[in-house]
Design an enzyme around this catalytic site. Structure first.
Site, mmCIF file in Angstrom:
data_model
loop_
_atom_site.group_PDB
_atom_site.id
_atom_site.type_symbol
_atom_site.label_atom_id
_atom_site.label_comp_id
_atom_site.label_asym_id
_atom_site.label_seq_id
_atom_site.Cartn_x
_atom_site.Cartn_y
_atom_site.Cartn_z
ATOM 1 N N ASP A 1 1.045 4.014 -2.983
ATOM 2 C CA ASP A 1 0.547 5.371 -2.741
ATOM 3 C C ASP A 1 1.655 6.398 -2.952
ATOM 4 O OD1 ASP A 1 -1.641 3.942 -1.934
ATOM 5 O OD2 ASP A 1 -1.726 4.747 0.099
ATOM 6 N N SER B 1 -7.432 1.580 -4.192
ATOM 7 C CA SER B 1 -6.455 2.270 -3.355
ATOM 8 C C SER B 1 -5.307 2.815 -4.190
ATOM 9 C CB SER B 1 -5.960 1.374 -2.221
ATOM 10 O OG SER B 1 -5.353 0.228 -2.724
ATOM 11 N N GLU C 1 0.824 -1.210 0.000
ATOM 12 C CA GLU C 1 0.000 0.000 0.000
ATOM 13 C C GLU C 1 0.856 1.256 0.000
ATOM 14 O OE1 GLU C 1 -3.664 -0.077 -0.019
ATOM 15 O OE2 GLU C 1 -2.899 1.769 -0.895
#
Ligand code: NAG
Ligand code: NAG
Ligand code: NAG
Ligand code: NAG
Length: 614
Positions: free
Chosen positions: A287, A529, A283
């Site tokens: 990101d 995401s 993640e």
């Protein structure tokens, strides 16, 4: 900690309370999946009750937000100060004294009742037996199939005269709001990094910054206006590794090799290095590599790391840090609900909880989601209002719409009827929910995108209708249009077909097969995401242009993006769907749809439209 002011004396106690009948305040309809009720809780155990007091002026909330964020409003961009927000919504003296009076009448010693500095909450240090008496309920211990335990009740009551002054009480019917350890991203597949930095070939197989720039018309290097900011929120055990950011930068992002995000630690949050692997690094790699890569080296990206490795954190822990009027106690307190700091556990973070001392960035993107029904309606509602307050202050809040189509995070569906499970905070009408699209197999960046398909991307874009939140005015026409022309064929029992509830996502961006540097190799990762921080980067570029021209940041964007003035600002996505719960889910269609929202950003048109606004 602060005690209640002495003005709340016993002289206030009257006969009113004793005569008041009890009314049911909250009741859970089901136990979230994986949990089962074990035994009744020990009557002598301590249970610190937190009472959320009703906030005044909430009935006008949408109007206030519309006033500063609708493009046709004369007050567009005239955001409120934190003090203005606090004064408008601080619980009244009457609410505080009514609830306090009830507690004292019920035999609670005044020394055990405390008021939070922002006056939003009352805290009562009580035993289970006392709480059961106060709330006319029974507390149970629940076991999770992972071994976790939780204390909750099935429903609770309040005296009728107190009800108008209390939003809700915790811990009661809610289940753990701590953010899921597993972020909502798709599977990671090893892939050789064959692509070079500016190739637009194979964008259907490997997404890169160059593919995104081509898809959405992004500028290579934003100017970086002074005072602009963009933040990503990270929860443990997720962590980034600088060597991965550097490998990515060497290949794809000129000027970022050796550059780290600006890290802000909240509640002991750290970039942990104890655990390494895709489960821990995906993640944050995703990101940060894309957020930093897209906004370029002149615009610093902030990383909020929230919660230690033991207690973790909930969204409220983050909100407490950036808003002093929301947070409960300066120095943390006992709670079985939102994780509490200082952390009492061995090796836990011993510092206190920051309360409004952390500066919020103009755009905040969080790549985590939660099943709406795991939280109570009132708890979710209170948190949602808080996102709305950030909007009033000119802050943009982005959440992904989820990766499992119409199903829950664990891909289950509730009840016998296989009811769809909406995703929170996406269902909150005061956040911008971001769905995921893909460049379908064999297509190029010059072709229209499609909604993510699990066969290619491993995920289906979350979307649908809330069961908690009413439909906000800004999306009424768009959603009505969809329901009229593409009415989903499902029985009303499995989705909220009333046409009166909040629909999501609001918009989308590519979420398929992002090439990332992770754990010394290159791999691909997919999901909403990925889409949320990309939208965050794009809005940061819009803010960059606006701030450079002496304008305010865009703030809460929903009333703007659904307006006619922004009709050209999106690439409409009309193909694909979001299956789940043994159904084909919803279908993408012309105009807004519950899979890809309004579509993907057309950056040049968005900037043009936003630069025309004051
Ligand atoms: C509420 O109480 C505080 C004291 O705690 C007082 O300063 C304030 O003036 C009161 N507000 C109103 C509207 O009565
Ligand atoms: C709550 O009460 C218990 C027992 O009376 C006491 O030990 C504890 O310090 C109290 N906690 C707070 C926060 O007041
Ligand atoms: C559907 O949404 C509305 C508005 O949010 C809500 O009042 C209603 O309870 C929801 N229906 C179900 C079955 O949850
Ligand atoms: C502008 C406005 O409606 N203000 C109200 C907010 O709530 C307080 C307390 O109920 C009222 O006194 C204000 O008039």
């Amino acid at each position: 900690m602060r005690s209640l002011p002495l003005l709340l004396t016993l002289s206030l106690v009257g006969a009113r309370g004793t005569l008041s009948p009890w009314t049911l305040h909250e009741k859970r309809s089901q136990i979230p999946s994986g949990w089962s009720r074990a035994q009744q809780h020990e009557p002598s155990a301590m249970i610190p009750l937190r009472i959320a007091l009703t906030q005044p002026n909430i009935s006008n909330f949408e109007e206030y937000l519309h006033d500063v964020s609708h493009p046709d409003s004369p007050n567009y961009g005239k955001h409120w100060t934190p003090e203005e927000v606090a004064v408008r919504f601080a619980p009244s003296n009457e609410s505080i004294s009514t609830v306090h009076e009830w507690l004292l009448q019920s035999g609670v010693d005044p020394s055990r009742v405390k008021l939070s500095p922002g006056r939003g909450w009352l805290h009562v240090n009580s035993t289970v037996a006392e709480a059961e008496e106060l709330l006319r309920t029974k507390y149970y211990v629940y076991d999770h199939n992972t071994g976790a335990r939780h204390v909750a009740c099935e429903s609770y009551h309040l005296p009728a005269h107190v009800t108008p002054h209390i939003d809700f009480v915790t811990p009661t019917i809610h289940f753990d709001a701590k953010v899921a350890v597993r972020p909502s991203h798709g599977p990671v597949v090893n892939a050789a990094a064959k692509k070079n930095s500016d190739s637009l070939e194979d964008c259907d197989k490997q997404m890169t910054p160059a593919c995104l720039r081509a898809l959405y018309g992004l500028k290579d290097k934003p100017a970086s206006a002074k005072g602009n900011s963009f933040g990503i929120v990270q929860y443990p055990p997720q962590a980034y590794r600088q060597q991965d950011l550097d490998s990515f930068a060497k290949k794809f992002s000129t000027g970022l090799d050796g550059v780290a995000p600006k890290v802000i630690s909240i509640d002991g949050g750290t970039d942990q290095i104890k655990y390494v692997g895709h489960a821990y690094n995906t993640e944050s790699s995703l990101d940060l590599e894309y957020a930093m890569g897209l906004v370029g080296p002149k615009q610093k990206v902030t990383l909020y790391e929230v919660g230690d490795m033991i207690e973790g954190a909930s969204y409220n822990n983050f909100l407490d840090a950036i808003d002093g009027f929301y947070c409960f106690f300066m120095d943390g307190d006992d709670s079985t609900f939102d994780p509490v700091y200082p952390d009492k556990h061995h090796g836990g973070y011993k510092g206190g909880q920051p309360c409004g001392t952390t500066k919020p960035t103009n755009v905040i993107s969080t790549s985590y989601g939660w099943d709406e029904h795991a939280l109570s309606n009132l708890y979710a509602g209170r948190q949602c209002l808080e996102y709305g307050k950030l909007g009033l202050m000119g802050i943009t809040v982005l959440y992904p719409s989820g990766d499992n189509g119409v199903a829950a995070i664990d891909q289950t569906c509730t009840g016998k009827g296989k009811t769809f499970v909406p995703s929170f905070p996406s269902t909150c009408p005061f956040v911008t929910s971001v769905g995921a699209t893909q460049v379908s197999s064999g297509k190029s960046v010059h072709d229209p995108e499609s909604a993510c398909d699990a066969a290619q991307a491993g995920v289906y874009s979350g979307g649908g209708w809330s069961n908690y939140f009413g439909m906000p005015g800004y999306q009424a026409d768009a959603v009505k249009g969809y329901l009229k022309h593409h009415r989903p064929p499902y029985a009303s029992g499995i989705w909220n077909s009333t046409g009166k509830s909040r629909a999501y996502p609001d918009m989308s961006a590519n979420g398929a097969n992002y090439l990332i540097a992770i754990d010394n190799e290159f791999a691909t990762a997919s999901g909403t995401s990925a889409a949320a921080p990309v939208v965050g980067a794009i809005l940061t570029m819009v803010n960059d242009a606006r701030i450079a021209a002496g304008k305010k940041p865009v703030g809460f964007i929903n009333p703007t993006i659904y307006s006619k003035k922004f009709a050209q600002g999106f690439h409409d996505v009309t193909t694909g769907s979001n299956p789940g719960c043994d159904t084909g889910g919803f279908k993408a269609a012309k105009g807004w749809d519950p899979v890809t929202g309004l579509g993907t950003p057309n950056f040049p048109k968005l900037v043009e439209a936003w630069m025309k606004l004051p």
